[in-house]
Design a protein around this motif. Structure first.
Motif, PDB file in Angstrom:
ATOM      1  N   MET A  98      25.600 -21.610 -48.781  1.00 27.18           N
ATOM      2  CA  MET A  98      26.650 -21.505 -49.803  1.00 27.18           C
ATOM      3  C   MET A  98      27.266 -20.324 -49.841  1.00 27.18           C
ATOM      4  O   MET A  98      26.945 -19.348 -50.133  1.00 27.18           O
ATOM      5  N   ILE A  99      28.784 -20.578 -49.705  1.00 28.00           N
ATOM      6  CA  ILE A  99      29.607 -19.651 -49.555  1.00 28.00           C
ATOM      7  C   ILE A  99      29.930 -18.974 -51.049  1.00 28.00           C
ATOM      8  O   ILE A  99      30.059 -19.983 -52.129  1.00 28.00           O
ATOM      9  N   LEU A 100      29.844 -17.650 -51.566  1.00 29.87           N
ATOM     10  CA  LEU A 100      30.156 -17.228 -52.790  1.00 29.87           C
ATOM     11  C   LEU A 100      31.330 -16.278 -52.928  1.00 29.87           C
ATOM     12  O   LEU A 100      31.075 -15.068 -52.384  1.00 29.87           O
ATOM     13  N   GLY A 106      25.281  -9.563 -53.627  1.00 24.20           N
ATOM     14  CA  GLY A 106      25.135 -10.477 -52.771  1.00 24.20           C
ATOM     15  C   GLY A 106      26.302 -11.712 -52.429  1.00 24.20           C
ATOM     16  O   GLY A 106      26.100 -12.427 -51.555  1.00 24.20           O
ATOM     17  N   PHE A 107      27.529 -11.359 -52.955  1.00 23.58           N
ATOM     18  CA  PHE A 107      28.556 -12.175 -52.879  1.00 23.58           C
ATOM     19  C   PHE A 107      29.344 -12.070 -51.350  1.00 23.58           C
ATOM     20  O   PHE A 107      29.093 -11.053 -50.845  1.00 23.58           O
ATOM     21  N   ASP A 108      29.775 -13.054 -50.696  1.00 22.55           N
ATOM     22  CA  ASP A 108      30.312 -13.044 -49.480  1.00 22.55           C
ATOM     23  C   ASP A 108      31.668 -12.630 -49.415  1.00 22.55           C
ATOM     24  O   ASP A 108      32.227 -11.855 -48.380  1.00 22.55           O
ATOM     25  N   GLY A 109      32.351 -12.660 -50.448  1.00 21.15           N
ATOM     26  CA  GLY A 109      33.779 -12.024 -50.459  1.00 21.15           C
ATOM     27  C   GLY A 109      34.299 -11.778 -51.761  1.00 21.15           C
ATOM     28  O   GLY A 109      33.682 -12.160 -53.055  1.00 21.15           O
ATOM     29  N   VAL A 110      35.339 -11.300 -52.165  1.00 18.60           N
ATOM     30  CA  VAL A 110      36.198 -11.196 -53.437  1.00 18.60           C
ATOM     31  C   VAL A 110      37.439 -12.032 -53.021  1.00 18.60           C
ATOM     32  O   VAL A 110      38.156 -11.853 -52.010  1.00 18.60           O
ATOM     33  N   PHE A 111      38.038 -12.304 -54.153  1.00 16.02           N
ATOM     34  CA  PHE A 111      39.487 -12.934 -53.847  1.00 16.02           C
ATOM     35  C   PHE A 111      40.214 -12.558 -55.269  1.00 16.02           C
ATOM     36  O   PHE A 111      39.836 -12.557 -56.308  1.00 16.02           O
ATOM     37  N   LEU A 133      35.703 -24.896 -51.638  1.00 17.33           N
ATOM     38  CA  LEU A 133      35.096 -23.967 -52.800  1.00 17.33           C
ATOM     39  C   LEU A 133      35.817 -24.383 -54.221  1.00 17.33           C
ATOM     40  O   LEU A 133      36.853 -23.784 -54.447  1.00 17.33           O
ATOM     41  N   PRO A 134      34.920 -25.204 -55.045  1.00 14.28           N
ATOM     42  CA  PRO A 134      35.521 -25.336 -56.393  1.00 14.28           C
ATOM     43  C   PRO A 134      35.258 -23.975 -57.286  1.00 14.28           C
ATOM     44  O   PRO A 134      34.271 -23.137 -56.704  1.00 14.28           O
ATOM     45  N   GLY A 135      36.197 -23.917 -58.218  1.00 11.13           N
ATOM     46  CA  GLY A 135      36.092 -22.743 -58.811  1.00 11.13           C
ATOM     47  C   GLY A 135      34.825 -22.858 -60.134  1.00 11.13           C
ATOM     48  O   GLY A 135      34.759 -24.080 -60.527  1.00 11.13           O
ATOM     49  N   LEU A 136      34.232 -22.048 -60.456  1.00 12.21           N
ATOM     50  CA  LEU A 136      33.110 -22.318 -61.331  1.00 12.21           C
ATOM     51  C   LEU A 136      33.126 -20.926 -62.463  1.00 12.21           C
ATOM     52  O   LEU A 136      33.043 -19.668 -61.778  1.00 12.21           O
ATOM     53  N   VAL A 137      33.090 -21.252 -63.566  1.00 16.06           N
ATOM     54  CA  VAL A 137      33.104 -20.073 -64.803  1.00 16.06           C
ATOM     55  C   VAL A 137      31.768 -20.200 -65.219  1.00 16.06           C
ATOM     56  O   VAL A 137      31.434 -20.938 -65.982  1.00 16.06           O
ATOM     57  N   PRO A 138      30.988 -19.015 -65.018  1.00 19.33           N
ATOM     58  CA  PRO A 138      29.782 -18.814 -65.569  1.00 19.33           C
ATOM     59  C   PRO A 138      29.584 -18.270 -67.045  1.00 19.33           C
ATOM     60  O   PRO A 138      30.084 -16.971 -66.710  1.00 19.33           O
ATOM     61  N   PHE A 139      29.208 -18.678 -68.036  1.00 21.30           N
ATOM     62  CA  PHE A 139      28.849 -17.942 -69.191  1.00 21.30           C
ATOM     63  C   PHE A 139      27.183 -18.018 -69.172  1.00 21.30           C
ATOM     64  O   PHE A 139      26.635 -19.022 -69.462  1.00 21.30           O
ATOM     65  N   ALA A 179      24.895 -32.648 -53.031  1.00 25.39           N
ATOM     66  CA  ALA A 179      25.572 -33.933 -53.322  1.00 25.39           C
ATOM     67  C   ALA A 179      26.581 -33.968 -52.373  1.00 25.39           C
ATOM     68  O   ALA A 179      27.498 -35.079 -52.263  1.00 25.39           O
ATOM     69  N   GLY A 180      27.067 -32.713 -51.657  1.00 28.29           N
ATOM     70  CA  GLY A 180      28.504 -32.974 -50.744  1.00 28.29           C
ATOM     71  C   GLY A 180      29.801 -32.654 -51.765  1.00 28.29           C
ATOM     72  O   GLY A 180      30.670 -33.013 -51.047  1.00 28.29           O
ATOM     73  N   ALA A 181      29.498 -32.289 -52.841  1.00 30.91           N
ATOM     74  CA  ALA A 181      30.788 -31.818 -53.588  1.00 30.91           C
ATOM     75  C   ALA A 181      31.341 -30.497 -53.372  1.00 30.91           C
ATOM     76  O   ALA A 181      32.328 -30.001 -53.737  1.00 30.91           O
ATOM     77  N   ALA A 182      30.598 -29.539 -52.603  1.00 33.83           N
ATOM     78  CA  ALA A 182      30.883 -28.038 -52.510  1.00 33.83           C
ATOM     79  C   ALA A 182      30.385 -27.480 -51.350  1.00 33.83           C
ATOM     80  O   ALA A 182      29.078 -27.848 -50.854  1.00 33.83           O
ATOM     81  N   ASP A 183      31.099 -26.449 -50.679  1.00 34.15           N
ATOM     82  CA  ASP A 183      30.450 -25.777 -49.419  1.00 34.15           C
ATOM     83  C   ASP A 183      29.843 -24.584 -50.158  1.00 34.15           C
ATOM     84  O   ASP A 183      29.451 -23.507 -49.321  1.00 34.15           O
ATOM     85  N   GLY A 184      30.347 -23.967 -51.305  1.00 37.71           N
ATOM     86  CA  GLY A 184      30.196 -22.996 -51.982  1.00 37.71           C
ATOM     87  C   GLY A 184      31.064 -22.798 -53.138  1.00 37.71           C
ATOM     88  O   GLY A 184      31.691 -23.793 -53.576  1.00 37.71           O
ATOM     89  N   PHE A 185      31.266 -21.727 -53.803  1.00 41.69           N
ATOM     90  CA  PHE A 185      31.916 -21.780 -55.114  1.00 41.69           C
ATOM     91  C   PHE A 185      32.821 -20.425 -55.224  1.00 41.69           C
ATOM     92  O   PHE A 185      32.331 -19.103 -54.607  1.00 41.69           O
ATOM     93  N   ASN A 186      34.114 -20.453 -55.885  1.00 46.00           N
ATOM     94  CA  ASN A 186      34.576 -19.306 -56.052  1.00 46.00           C
ATOM     95  C   ASN A 186      34.047 -18.984 -57.476  1.00 46.00           C
ATOM     96  O   ASN A 186      34.605 -19.688 -58.425  1.00 46.00           O
TER      97      ASN A 186
END
Length: 406
Positions: free
Chosen positions: A1-3, A44-49, A261-267, A376-383
């Motif tokens: 999972m790429i983050l 532990g994130f893989d990258g910053v964007f 990588l779909p975007g995900l906003v976590p509250f 489910a095959g909807a993402a390889d990771g998330f932004n």
């Protein structure tokens, strides 16, 4: 999972800058970005964007839209991080390929091979006017130019392929042979010569792209290593990822070479109620006078005279074929119709994440949603788009990462 941790100024929420604990001018200061990067690496994130827009946005007197050059910020962050991929946005519409090729390789050298380029074509009419264009060209014209620019950048990099840096002081030999000269002509003008920087000893920078129109999808399938997308429905996300992978096959690439990588906003908080309270606190700070004009530009719809507490009277078919962000506008309006949102709710949803997947709950809730999407095959990771920066990165690391690790 790429983050990837998405660093949008004060945070992904439109009202983040008004949060009581936020330093209003923080994104204009290097310490803010250093804090974000160090927290992301520790978590532990893989990258910053870092995204970018080359203009002041609507109503700049009411909302911050000043922005530092992302590649310069990332060059500074290269010196305070060891592992993070550093992905910055740069426009193919308003940059010559030689400038792009050199700046990206510079970041790659300074970071030890960790640079990434988010390829955008630009879409704001204010950007066109700022650069002296009478109007923003059509989507097709912008992607035609992007194709020429990206191909030219790659040609400038690959021209060094047979030339190796020996740096032999004894013999006085720097290269074993001179690199090739590049001769190209396109919408950007002409190139006749060689870039004065070799990619060696690193691989080329990572390429990312976020177009979701049919033209954008084909472009991403040809060029991108990571595809950034706006998806709030798991079935729609599965279909989108399948399209990208099929496009990669048609472009002669292995489908696993392209990660979606779909975007995900976590509250996220200790309890779901606490997370909902955090969202409600920011929602109360939204300025409707600011957000509605921005939403009108984004969707191409008019909200004048509408009762903000009645259901939005539009569906996705009402979205005009605008040149701004047509695919995302359709997704936003479709979601509003599907959930029966009022105009006020629609504005709040837009302010919270501009149509990205919004997850409000505990760390386990967020982690389980992410795992469900990947399985489910909807993402390889998330932004990951923290609503507040830098605190949201630390909160995600504390509450979500342990569940993902398990």
């Amino acid at each position: 999972m790429i983050l990837n941790a998405v660093l949008f100024g004060h945070g992904s929420h439109e009202a983040a800058w008004r949060s009581p604990n936020m330093r209003a001018t923080a994104p204009l200061e290097l310490s803010h970005w250093v804090d974000c990067a160090r927290l992301a690496e520790d978590a532990g994130f893989d990258g910053v964007f870092l995204g970018d827009i080359l203009c002041l946005q609507d109503r700049p007197e009411q909302h911050p839209s000043e922005a530092l050059d992302p590649l310069m910020v990332l060059a500074a962050l290269a010196g305070v991080t060891d592992r993070l991929r550093l992905i910055g946005t740069a426009s193919t519409s308003f940059n010559h390929p030689v400038h792009l090729a050199r700046r990206l390789l510079t970041l790659n050298h300074l970071s030890g091979g960790r640079a990434g380029w988010n390829i955008v074509t630009s879409s704001y009419p204010q950007e066109a006017r700022l650069f002296g264009w009478p109007e923003m060209p059509s989507t097709k014209e912008r992607y035609d130019l992007a194709e020429e620019v990206v191909s030219a950048v790659q040609s400038l990099w690959s021209a060094w392929g047979d030339s190796h840096r020996t740096a032999d002081k004894a013999t006085g030999q720097w290269l074993d042979m001179a690199p090739k000269e590049v001769q190209l002509e396109g919408g950007f003008g002409q190139i006749n010569g060689t870039l004065n920087l070799s990619p060696a000893p690193y691989a080329r920078p990572l390429l990312a792209q976020a177009g979701s129109s049919p033209t954008g999808l084909r472009f991403a399938a040809r060029h991108a290593d990571q595809v950034f997308t706006v998806q709030s429905d798991i079935n729609g996300a599965k279909a989108f990822r399948a399209q990208v992978r099929q496009g990669a096959i048609e472009a002669g690439r292995h489908p696993d070479a392209v990660c979606v990588l779909p975007g995900l906003v976590p509250f996220v908080a200790e309890t779901k109620q606490a997370a909902e309270d955090d969202l409600a606190d920011l929602t109360r700070l939204i300025g409707m006078a600011h957000i509605l004009p921005k939403l009108e530009r984004f969707t191409g719809l008019s909200f004048a005279g509408l009762d903000p507490d009645r259901p939005l009277p539009y569906g996705p078919n009402d979205v005009s074929e605008i040149t701004f962000s047509n695919s995302r506008a359709h997704l936003l309006v479709a979601q509003a119709e599907r959930e029966g949102m009022t105009l006020r709710q629609f504005a709040a949803r837009f302010a919270a994440g501009r149509g990205h997947l919004l997850v409000v709950g505990t760390g386990r809730d967020v982690a389980e949603t992410m795992q469900t999407w990947v399985d489910a095959g909807a993402a390889d990771g998330f932004n990951i788009m923290p609503p507040l920066l830098p605190s949201g990165i630390q909160t995600f690391g504390i509450h979500v990462m342990p569940h993902l690790s398990r």
